[in-house]
Scaffold this motif. Structure first.
Motif, PDB file in Angstrom:
ATOM      1  N   TYR A 124       0.848  -1.179   0.000  1.00 25.49           N
ATOM      2  CA  TYR A 124       0.000   0.000   0.000  1.00 25.49           C
ATOM      3  C   TYR A 124       0.890   1.238   0.000  1.00 25.49           C
ATOM      4  O   TYR A 124       1.933   1.251   0.641  1.00 25.49           O
ATOM      5  CB  TYR A 124      -0.895   0.034   1.234  1.00 25.49           C
ATOM      6  N   PRO A 125       0.502   2.290  -0.664  1.00 29.76           N
ATOM      7  CA  PRO A 125       1.296   3.517  -0.660  1.00 29.76           C
ATOM      8  C   PRO A 125       1.425   4.082   0.753  1.00 29.76           C
ATOM      9  O   PRO A 125       0.473   4.064   1.526  1.00 29.76           O
ATOM     10  CB  PRO A 125       0.494   4.470  -1.561  1.00 29.76           C
ATOM     11  N   ALA A 126       2.609   4.564   1.078  1.00 30.98           N
ATOM     12  CA  ALA A 126       2.839   5.130   2.408  1.00 30.98           C
ATOM     13  C   ALA A 126       1.932   6.323   2.642  1.00 30.98           C
ATOM     14  O   ALA A 126       1.714   7.150   1.761  1.00 30.98           O
ATOM     15  CB  ALA A 126       4.298   5.561   2.541  1.00 30.98           C
ATOM     16  N   GLY A 127       1.373   6.416   3.837  1.00 27.54           N
ATOM     17  CA  GLY A 127       0.538   7.543   4.209  1.00 27.54           C
ATOM     18  C   GLY A 127      -0.902   7.423   3.774  1.00 27.54           C
ATOM     19  O   GLY A 127      -1.708   8.307   4.055  1.00 27.54           O
ATOM     20  N   GLU A 128      -1.247   6.351   3.044  1.00 25.89           N
ATOM     21  CA  GLU A 128      -2.635   6.181   2.612  1.00 25.89           C
ATOM     22  C   GLU A 128      -3.523   5.937   3.826  1.00 25.89           C
ATOM     23  O   GLU A 128      -3.175   5.166   4.715  1.00 25.89           O
ATOM     24  CB  GLU A 128      -2.748   5.022   1.625  1.00 25.89           C
ATOM     25  N   SER A 129      -4.663   6.578   3.875  1.00 19.32           N
ATOM     26  CA  SER A 129      -5.540   6.494   5.042  1.00 19.32           C
ATOM     27  C   SER A 129      -6.668   5.513   4.772  1.00 19.32           C
ATOM     28  O   SER A 129      -6.614   4.709   3.851  1.00 19.32           O
ATOM     29  CB  SER A 129      -6.096   7.878   5.373  1.00 19.32           C
ATOM     30  N   GLY A 130      -7.721   5.584   5.562  1.00 21.70           N
ATOM     31  CA  GLY A 130      -8.865   4.704   5.399  1.00 21.70           C
ATOM     32  C   GLY A 130      -8.616   3.337   5.988  1.00 21.70           C
ATOM     33  O   GLY A 130      -8.083   3.201   7.078  1.00 21.70           O
ATOM     34  N   ASP A 131      -9.019   2.317   5.248  1.00 25.38           N
ATOM     35  CA  ASP A 131      -8.939   0.965   5.763  1.00 25.38           C
ATOM     36  C   ASP A 131      -7.531   0.384   5.751  1.00 25.38           C
ATOM     37  O   ASP A 131      -7.311  -0.731   6.207  1.00 25.38           O
ATOM     38  CB  ASP A 131      -9.864   0.043   4.972  1.00 25.38           C
ATOM     39  N   ASN A 132      -6.559   1.073   5.194  1.00 28.08           N
ATOM     40  CA  ASN A 132      -5.210   0.509   5.104  1.00 28.08           C
ATOM     41  C   ASN A 132      -4.481   0.543   6.443  1.00 28.08           C
ATOM     42  O   ASN A 132      -3.751  -0.370   6.793  1.00 28.08           O
ATOM     43  CB  ASN A 132      -4.393   1.262   4.054  1.00 28.08           C
ATOM     44  N   TYR A 133      -4.630   1.624   7.175  1.00 31.03           N
ATOM     45  CA  TYR A 133      -4.079   1.739   8.520  1.00 31.03           C
ATOM     46  C   TYR A 133      -2.587   1.409   8.561  1.00 31.03           C
ATOM     47  O   TYR A 133      -2.133   0.569   9.329  1.00 31.03           O
ATOM     48  CB  TYR A 133      -4.851   0.857   9.510  1.00 31.03           C
ATOM     49  N   ILE A 134      -1.835   2.084   7.695  1.00 33.41           N
ATOM     50  CA  ILE A 134      -0.387   2.006   7.728  1.00 33.41           C
ATOM     51  C   ILE A 134       0.153   3.410   7.947  1.00 33.41           C
ATOM     52  O   ILE A 134      -0.204   4.341   7.232  1.00 33.41           O
ATOM     53  CB  ILE A 134       0.194   1.430   6.422  1.00 33.41           C
ATOM     54  N   THR A 135       0.990   3.558   8.964  1.00 38.53           N
ATOM     55  CA  THR A 135       1.677   4.819   9.202  1.00 38.53           C
ATOM     56  C   THR A 135       3.161   4.584   8.993  1.00 38.53           C
ATOM     57  O   THR A 135       3.748   3.703   9.618  1.00 38.53           O
ATOM     58  CB  THR A 135       1.432   5.342  10.621  1.00 38.53           C
ATOM     59  N   LEU A 136       3.777   5.341   8.100  1.00 35.75           N
ATOM     60  CA  LEU A 136       5.189   5.177   7.785  1.00 35.75           C
ATOM     61  C   LEU A 136       5.864   6.537   7.810  1.00 35.75           C
ATOM     62  O   LEU A 136       5.385   7.488   7.194  1.00 35.75           O
ATOM     63  CB  LEU A 136       5.364   4.539   6.395  1.00 35.75           C
ATOM     64  N   LYS A 137       6.974   6.607   8.533  1.00 37.82           N
ATOM     65  CA  LYS A 137       7.707   7.858   8.578  1.00 37.82           C
ATOM     66  C   LYS A 137       9.198   7.564   8.531  1.00 37.82           C
ATOM     67  O   LYS A 137       9.682   6.684   9.244  1.00 37.82           O
ATOM     68  CB  LYS A 137       7.359   8.660   9.830  1.00 37.82           C
ATOM     69  N   GLN A 138       9.912   8.315   7.699  1.00 39.43           N
ATOM     70  CA  GLN A 138      11.350   8.134   7.550  1.00 39.43           C
ATOM     71  C   GLN A 138      12.089   9.207   8.344  1.00 39.43           C
ATOM     72  O   GLN A 138      11.720  10.382   8.317  1.00 39.43           O
ATOM     73  CB  GLN A 138      11.759   8.209   6.074  1.00 39.43           C
ATOM     74  N   PHE A 139      13.130   8.784   9.041  1.00 38.68           N
ATOM     75  CA  PHE A 139      13.999   9.700   9.768  1.00 38.68           C
ATOM     76  C   PHE A 139      15.412   9.512   9.223  1.00 38.68           C
ATOM     77  O   PHE A 139      16.005   8.436   9.352  1.00 38.68           O
ATOM     78  CB  PHE A 139      13.966   9.418  11.270  1.00 38.68           C
ATOM     79  N   ASP A 140      15.966  10.593   8.632  1.00 40.94           N
ATOM     80  CA  ASP A 140      17.258  10.503   7.953  1.00 40.94           C
ATOM     81  C   ASP A 140      18.247  11.483   8.580  1.00 40.94           C
ATOM     82  O   ASP A 140      17.858  12.591   8.996  1.00 40.94           O
ATOM     83  CB  ASP A 140      17.075  10.818   6.467  1.00 40.94           C
ATOM     84  N   TYR A 141      19.516  11.079   8.639  1.00 34.91           N
ATOM     85  CA  TYR A 141      20.532  11.954   9.206  1.00 34.91           C
ATOM     86  C   TYR A 141      20.597  13.286   8.470  1.00 34.91           C
ATOM     87  O   TYR A 141      20.791  14.344   9.070  1.00 34.91           O
ATOM     88  CB  TYR A 141      21.910  11.274   9.149  1.00 34.91           C
ATOM     89  N   SER A 142      20.443  13.279   7.159  1.00 35.49           N
ATOM     90  CA  SER A 142      20.552  14.506   6.379  1.00 35.49           C
ATOM     91  C   SER A 142      19.481  15.526   6.736  1.00 35.49           C
ATOM     92  O   SER A 142      19.654  16.729   6.504  1.00 35.49           O
ATOM     93  CB  SER A 142      20.473  14.176   4.878  1.00 35.49           C
ATOM     94  N   SER A 143      18.387  15.041   7.342  1.00 31.27           N
ATOM     95  CA  SER A 143      17.296  15.956   7.711  1.00 31.27           C
ATOM     96  C   SER A 143      17.553  16.656   9.032  1.00 31.27           C
ATOM     97  O   SER A 143      16.888  17.646   9.346  1.00 31.27           O
ATOM     98  CB  SER A 143      15.975  15.185   7.784  1.00 31.27           C
ATOM     99  N   PHE A 144      18.505  16.143   9.823  1.00 27.98           N
ATOM    100  CA  PHE A 144      18.728  16.694  11.157  1.00 27.98           C
ATOM    101  C   PHE A 144      19.990  17.533  11.230  1.00 27.98           C
ATOM    102  O   PHE A 144      20.027  18.528  11.945  1.00 27.98           O
ATOM    103  CB  PHE A 144      18.797  15.552  12.185  1.00 27.98           C
ATOM    104  N   GLY A 145      21.042  17.147  10.510  1.00 33.14           N
ATOM    105  CA  GLY A 145      22.265  17.918  10.531  1.00 33.14           C
ATOM    106  C   GLY A 145      22.967  17.905  11.868  1.00 33.14           C
ATOM    107  O   GLY A 145      23.766  18.803  12.162  1.00 33.14           O
ATOM    108  N   VAL A 146      22.665  16.947  12.698  1.00 35.51           N
ATOM    109  CA  VAL A 146      23.308  16.825  14.012  1.00 35.51           C
ATOM    110  C   VAL A 146      23.757  15.389  14.192  1.00 35.51           C
ATOM    111  O   VAL A 146      23.572  14.530  13.327  1.00 35.51           O
ATOM    112  CB  VAL A 146      22.343  17.245  15.146  1.00 35.51           C
TER     113      VAL A 146
END
Length: 489
Positions: A128-150
């Motif tokens: 299922y595509p990430a973040g799709e709502s409704g009956d899919n009920y999948i929550t996906l979030k990416q955390f990347d070093y490049s986004s934090f810079g620390v």
């Protein structure tokens, strides 16, 4: 929390946290090293606010919106790479990962990409595509070093639950970097932190505790009234009632505190497990003595029988206590206990089998003795006791069949999460029924010491001082000076 290797479907499961029967706690203190192509996971049953089995719990003013929240910090020496946080409802858990060449893979590789099995290398495979709502009920979030810079990756988010079910929380590392992860994961139901699969244990233990209080009050009154004329077996029943009540109320406190605070007490779980082993041993010992006919058809046991009963009781108590201790300790993350767990499980199972076989055989011999000697009053008592034990056995078999059916399919298993607790607590109900019946039979009376001395038929004369209750209670008359022992007991 559990760890699993992802590369080409190779699984390496690492149990980190748990409670009671292996269910992860509702506030999980994570401290783990996550290697490349590895995931950490935990699961918990969660009710929606509308479907909550209770609208308020003691210590909690009112139901709140259920949620899964996390506050985690991840770091590595390379200061590169990314992690994925996934929260998946059980309906769509099967959409996480793919089977390829007979193996199950959760992360997309170049080979899988070329086989058109996934769309992004070094990312979780989701149908299922990430973040799709409704009956899919999948929550996906990416955390990347490049986004934090620390130096550290900070992961902090709350996800509210709107649909009941079993939810899986994953920390997925689909790259070749190694991360050190610390922090907390919070899983909360509307009524508190107690997982949905354990909720039913709390009211069950409360009800059984109240029932034991009633039994203790009745038994205690009779013991005090006839304290000058008691048998040793009645003292054993007294101890069994005290231990049984203590064990049940101990689990009530433990479960209540877990629901209130979200934390699991290793001390409470270990002590509760030992109390459970002592109770189970006491029930088996008491039923065995009843089956043999102690204080019913014979006032004393021969030395060999006493020695065998003592040895079996000690062996079962020690092995069962160690088994329950290792079970709790392993689920709490204590390492190096697998061999001891398997050893104590085998020994306690053997001792348990000996108990059951001996009880069945001894009860058969006692019933045959009563029939052959025309002691129909005592025979009816044993017949009724046998019916109670057989009924309990049938109920346990039905529960076992139900458990097999439910666990045979993931769809059925997860949909039935709200009744999982029943498979761990129905034995408590059975033990209470058996104990209550024994209390009914051995309730202290004015003629306690006259049990087992008289051959009673339906036409036996009964004097005014006899303790005649009904066909299900012991009926005693004048004392004989000789002992009749027609068995090897």
């Amino acid at each position: 929390m559990n760890g699993m290797r992802l590369n080409q479907g190779l699984f390496v499961v690492v149990l980190i946290f748990g409670v009671l029967v292996g269910v992860d706690g509702s506030i999980i203190e994570a401290e783990h090293t996550l290697d490349g192509y590895t995931l950490l996971w935990t699961k918990s049953g969660i009710f929606s606010k509308e479907n909550s089995p209770v609208h308020a719990m003691p210590g909690i003013t009112e139901n709140q919106d259920p949620y899964i929240s996390y506050t985690l910090i991840a770091k590595n020496n390379d200061h590169s790479g990314s992690l994925y946080i996934m929260i998946v409802h059980h309906d769509v858990k099967k959409h996480f990962g793919v089977e390829y060449n007979g193996e199950w893979s959760y992360c997309c590789t170049q080979e899988l990409l070329e086989a058109d099995m996934c769309t992004q290398v070094d990312a979780p495979i989701l149908k299922y595509p990430a973040g799709e709502s409704g009956d899919n009920y999948i929550t996906l979030k990416q955390f990347d070093y490049s986004s934090f810079g620390v130096d550290d990756i900070y992961m902090n988010e709350t996800n509210y639950i709107t649909r009941s079910g079993v939810y899986f929380f994953y920390i997925v590392n689909c790259g070749d970097h190694t991360f050190d992860i610390v922090g907390n994961i919070f899983i909360r139901n509307p009524y508190g932190y107690l997982p949905g699969e354990l909720y039913g244990m709390l009211p069950t233990y409360v009800v059984i505790s109240i029932a034991y209080i009633i039994l203790l009050l009745i038994w205690g009154y009779k013991m005090a009234r006839y304290h000058h004329n008691l048998m040793g077996l009645q003292t054993l029943v007294s101890l069994l009632l005290v231990v049984s009540f203590t064990q049940n109320i101990w689990w009530v406190v433990d479960l209540f505190e877990m629901n209130r605070t979200g934390f699991i007490s290793l001390f409470f779980n270990i002590v509760g497990s030992i109390l459970t082993a002592v109770k189970y041993t006491g029930v088996r010992l008491t039923v065995l003595l009843v089956a043999i006919g102690y204080s019913i058809t014979k006032p004393v046991l021969i030395n060999f029988t006493k020695g065998a009963i003592t040895a079996l009781t000690i062996i079962y108590l020690i092995t069962a206590s160690m088994y329950y201790y290792t079970l709790v300790a392993i689920t709490e993350g204590v390492p190096g206990l697998d061999t001891l767990y398997n050893f104590t499980l085998a020994l306690s199972s053997i001792a348990n089998t000996i108990f059951f076989v001996w009880i069945a055989w001894a009860a058969y011999l006692t019933i045959q003795f009563l029939i052959n000697n025309n002691q129909m009053v005592k025979y009816k008592m044993y017949r009724n006791l046998s019916m109670v034990l057989i009924a309990c056995g049938i109920v346990s078999i039905l529960f076992f069949i139900a458990q097999v059916i439910i666990t045979s399919s993931d769809d059925i298993y997860f949909e039935a999460f709200s009744v999982w607790w029943a498979f761990d607590t129905y034995w408590e109900v059975i033990y209470f029924i058996v104990t209550a019946y024994i209390v009914r039979i051995w309730l202290p009376s004015n003629n306690n010491m006259r049990y087992a001395y008289d051959d009673l038929t339906d036409n036996s004369p009964i004097d005014d001082n006899s303790s005649v209750k009904d066909d299900n209670r012991m009926i005693t008359i004048s004392v004989s000076t000789t002992e009749s022992d027609t068995s090897s007991y």
